[in-house]
Design a protein around this motif. Structure first.
Motif, mmCIF file in Angstrom:
data_model
loop_
_atom_site.group_PDB
_atom_site.id
_atom_site.type_symbol
_atom_site.label_atom_id
_atom_site.label_comp_id
_atom_site.label_asym_id
_atom_site.label_seq_id
_atom_site.Cartn_x
_atom_site.Cartn_y
_atom_site.Cartn_z
ATOM 1 N N HIS A 184 45.081 -13.373 12.478
ATOM 2 C CA HIS A 184 46.123 -14.246 11.935
ATOM 3 C C HIS A 184 46.587 -15.333 12.892
ATOM 4 N N ASP A 185 46.978 -14.962 14.085
ATOM 5 C CA ASP A 185 47.662 -15.903 14.972
ATOM 6 C C ASP A 185 46.690 -16.876 15.641
ATOM 7 N N ASP A 186 47.234 -17.965 16.147
ATOM 8 C CA ASP A 186 46.435 -18.893 16.956
ATOM 9 C C ASP A 186 46.240 -18.366 18.370
ATOM 10 N N ASP A 187 47.112 -17.465 18.803
ATOM 11 C CA ASP A 187 47.032 -16.897 20.147
ATOM 12 C C ASP A 187 46.846 -15.391 20.078
ATOM 13 N N LEU A 188 46.378 -14.820 21.190
ATOM 14 C CA LEU A 188 45.964 -13.424 21.215
ATOM 15 C C LEU A 188 47.096 -12.441 21.494
ATOM 16 N N GLU A 189 48.197 -12.906 22.089
ATOM 17 C CA GLU A 189 49.153 -11.995 22.706
ATOM 18 C C GLU A 189 49.790 -10.985 21.753
ATOM 19 N N ARG A 190 50.170 -11.400 20.554
ATOM 20 C CA ARG A 190 50.981 -10.519 19.697
ATOM 21 C C ARG A 190 50.232 -9.274 19.255
ATOM 22 N N THR A 191 48.952 -9.404 18.939
ATOM 23 C CA THR A 191 48.237 -8.269 18.334
ATOM 24 C C THR A 191 47.011 -7.805 19.128
ATOM 25 N N THR A 192 46.887 -8.255 20.363
ATOM 26 C CA THR A 192 45.831 -7.713 21.229
ATOM 27 C C THR A 192 46.385 -7.619 22.651
ATOM 28 N N ASP A 193 45.576 -7.069 23.561
ATOM 29 C CA ASP A 193 45.950 -7.043 24.972
ATOM 30 C C ASP A 193 45.377 -8.239 25.719
ATOM 31 N N GLY A 194 44.910 -9.246 24.982
ATOM 32 C CA GLY A 194 44.412 -10.467 25.587
ATOM 33 C C GLY A 194 45.487 -11.533 25.645
ATOM 34 N N PHE B 193 33.242 -14.518 20.897
ATOM 35 C CA PHE B 193 33.299 -13.298 20.101
ATOM 36 C C PHE B 193 33.019 -12.076 20.972
ATOM 37 N N GLU B 194 32.092 -12.191 21.909
ATOM 38 C CA GLU B 194 31.788 -11.058 22.787
ATOM 39 C C GLU B 194 33.009 -10.643 23.594
ATOM 40 N N ALA B 195 33.710 -11.617 24.156
ATOM 41 C CA ALA B 195 34.914 -11.306 24.929
ATOM 42 C C ALA B 195 36.012 -10.738 24.030
ATOM 43 N N LEU B 196 36.137 -11.289 22.850
ATOM 44 C CA LEU B 196 37.139 -10.802 21.901
ATOM 45 C C LEU B 196 36.885 -9.351 21.529
ATOM 46 N N SER B 197 35.619 -8.986 21.405
ATOM 47 C CA SER B 197 35.259 -7.621 21.010
ATOM 48 C C SER B 197 35.678 -6.587 22.047
ATOM 49 N N GLY B 198 35.923 -7.036 23.276
ATOM 50 C CA GLY B 198 36.352 -6.113 24.323
ATOM 51 C C GLY B 198 37.851 -5.909 24.389
ATOM 52 N N LEU B 199 38.597 -6.609 23.550
ATOM 53 C CA LEU B 199 40.055 -6.474 23.553
ATOM 54 C C LEU B 199 40.505 -5.332 22.652
ATOM 55 N N ASP B 200 41.663 -4.795 22.975
ATOM 56 C CA ASP B 200 42.293 -3.755 22.156
ATOM 57 C C ASP B 200 43.210 -4.424 21.145
ATOM 58 N N ALA B 201 42.919 -4.231 19.867
ATOM 59 C CA ALA B 201 43.720 -4.839 18.803
ATOM 60 C C ALA B 201 44.539 -3.802 18.048
ATOM 61 N N GLY B 202 44.675 -2.592 18.614
ATOM 62 C CA GLY B 202 45.414 -1.557 17.908
ATOM 63 C C GLY B 202 46.531 -0.912 18.695
ATOM 64 N N GLY B 203 46.408 -0.906 20.023
ATOM 65 C CA GLY B 203 47.397 -0.215 20.838
ATOM 66 C C GLY B 203 48.799 -0.775 20.719
ATOM 67 N N TRP B 204 48.928 -2.074 20.440
ATOM 68 C CA TRP B 204 50.254 -2.679 20.264
ATOM 69 C C TRP B 204 51.007 -2.058 19.094
ATOM 70 N N PHE B 205 50.245 -1.568 18.113
ATOM 71 C CA PHE B 205 50.855 -1.020 16.902
ATOM 72 C C PHE B 205 51.237 0.440 17.102
ATOM 73 N N SER B 206 50.301 1.205 17.665
ATOM 74 C CA SER B 206 50.514 2.630 17.888
ATOM 75 C C SER B 206 49.396 3.149 18.784
#
Length: 250
Positions: A58-68, A77-90
């Motif tokens: 959704h966002d233009d930036d990574l901070e809110r929903t990933t650890d990037g 895309f390769e670098a993005l695939s290494g980020l955690d997109a779930g830990g911020w939620f739970s």
């Protein structure tokens, strides 16, 4: 091009970014949760990475929903695939990844979910995003499949969709009903307006419906408000917890 409401919205309740009250938004976990809760349709956002891969984010930036950190359009895309997109939620979702558009489309087809694909371009990448996202989606659709509903706040993106995928239905997203909505609906040849639920009145819904367009409302999580909007003529609502809303509606 007349398109029936059942094609646009197979259910009056659409999962917003999946079931994002229960799982991290725009992840495969969120779409699977929506399917488990009986959703017939989900909405999600599509944009591009630095190397022109279509992703669901959704966002233009990574901070809110990933650890990037930093702009989405600057990461591969390769670098993005290494980020955690779930830990911020739970912690239960730690390790969830930002999915590619192909992965989300596969998930939707596996779970028989209709989709509302929102074109959500990063700054200065509007037409490029629309072209790549639509081309990516077209590779996974046959003429016999239910067409995806394409929506966007960007009129330029919808114009690309109109020209490249004329048989797919389109919806113009608006915070509030703009003064030029009739003109834009005609230019973009949309079948629906998706309106924000901020002081949205039955009179506004009726105005759009009387013009021959469908109306879906975002984002509505109160069952009483959902009942009110549907009774006022709205064809569908977007909800963060589609299962709970469906259950409340009976």
């Amino acid at each position: 091009m007349p398109i029936g409401l059942a094609t646009l919205y197979p259910s009056p309740v659409i999962g917003h970014r999946g079931a994002c009250a229960l799982a991290p938004e725009n992840t495969l976990a969120s779409f699977r949760q929506a399917a488990r809760d009986g959703a017939a349709m989900v909405e999600f956002d599509a944009k591009l990475t630095a190397d022109n891969r279509a992703i669901v984010f959704h966002d233009d930036d990574l901070e809110r929903t990933t650890d990037g950190t930093g702009p989405v359009q600057d990461i591969t895309f390769e670098a993005l695939s290494g980020l955690d997109a779930g830990g911020w939620f739970s912690p239960a979702f730690q390790g969830a990844q930002v999915p590619s558009l192909e992965e989300v489309l596969d998930c939707a087809q596996d779970h028989d979910l209709a989709i509302n694909l929102e074109l959500k371009p990063c700054p200065n990448r509007v037409e490029e995003t629309a072209r790549v996202v639509l081309a990516t989606a077209a590779l996974q659709w046959s003429a016999d499949d239910r067409p995806p509903l394409i929506s966007s706040f960007s009129r330029a993106a919808l114009a690309v969709a109109r020209d490249l995928a004329p048989s797919w239905p389109r919806a113009l997203l608006c915070d509030n009903l703009p003064d030029d909505w009739r003109e834009q609906a005609a230019i973009l040849r949309v079948q629906a307006l998706h309106l924000g639920d901020v002081e949205l009145s039955p009179a506004t819904i009726a105005q759009v419906k009387n013009h021959g367009l469908a109306v879906a409302v975002w984002t509505v999580n109160d069952p009483e408000r959902v009942r009110f909007l549907l009774a006022a003529g709205a064809d569908a609502v977007f909800s963060d917890d589609p299962g709970a809303i469906r259950k409340a509606l009976g």
